[in-house]
Design an enzyme around this catalytic site. Structure first.
Site: not given
Length: 191
Positions: A122, A137, A159
């Site tokens: 990630s 983010d 993601h």
């Protein structure tokens, strides 16, 4: 040296444990020569808890794990590492800590020149790329630059979800955000 990277989108899959979905890839990637992994937990606030979780998983796979946040000299820890694993969390927090601890050039050298294995999940995958411009983010802290480790010549959007054509949500999709990124000149590809 040959670049050795294992870049994982996420640490867990629904119904599975921490790194359970990729543990065979980890063992194959690290092999038998690596005995200890240097873990970088900077993307999460509770670094002690994160290090415990990572240590349990890597020990179950037969590897020792040292967490960089427990070292009195993070640069020296990178210099002595056999392999590096940077975990997920907030990419801005992670990159800021890498800069604050003068680790960008040290990690680049160890991976690109010395050829040690690098694993990211990630946020750890995000910082392996050219920049964190395509992270999902929130900028909860501000690193001095959005330029990252540059271990690969492109950016990654962990993601990533394809647009749901049946959704009634009218907000922007990740595809639209990435296309907006590419409206700027000289942007690298995004995987």
């Amino acid at each position: 040296s040959r670049r050795r990277l294992l870049l994982v989108s996420n640490s867990t899959l629904h119904g599975g444990g921490y790194l359970g979905h990729c543990q065979q890839h980890i063992k194959s990637f690290l092999g038998e020569k690596v005995k200890r992994v240097l873990f970088v937990p900077y993307a999460l606030h509770d670094r002690d808890a994160y290090a415990r979780t990572a240590r349990e998983k890597f020990e179950s796979l037969g590897y020792g794990l040292d967490s960089i946040h427990e070292s009195c000299d993070p640069v020296e820890a990178v210099r002595k590492s056999e392999a590096i694993f940077i975990g997920g969390g907030n990419t801005f927090r992670l990159l800021k800590a890498l800069y604050d601890n003068s680790l960008i050039q040290e990690i680049r050298k160890r991976v690109l020149e010395d050829g040690i294995p690098y694993m990211g999940s990630s946020a750890g995958t995000n910082v392996a790329t050219i920049s964190i411009n395509t992270t999902n983010d929130m900028p909860i802290v501000y690193p001095p630059s959005l330029q990252a480790l540059g271990l690969v010549p492109f950016n990654i959007n962990p993601h990533y979800l394809d647009p749901d054509l049946k959704s009634t949500h009218m907000g922007e999709t990740r595809e639209e955000r990435i296309n907006q990124y590419h409206e700027e000149p000289n942007t690298p590809p995004v995987l």
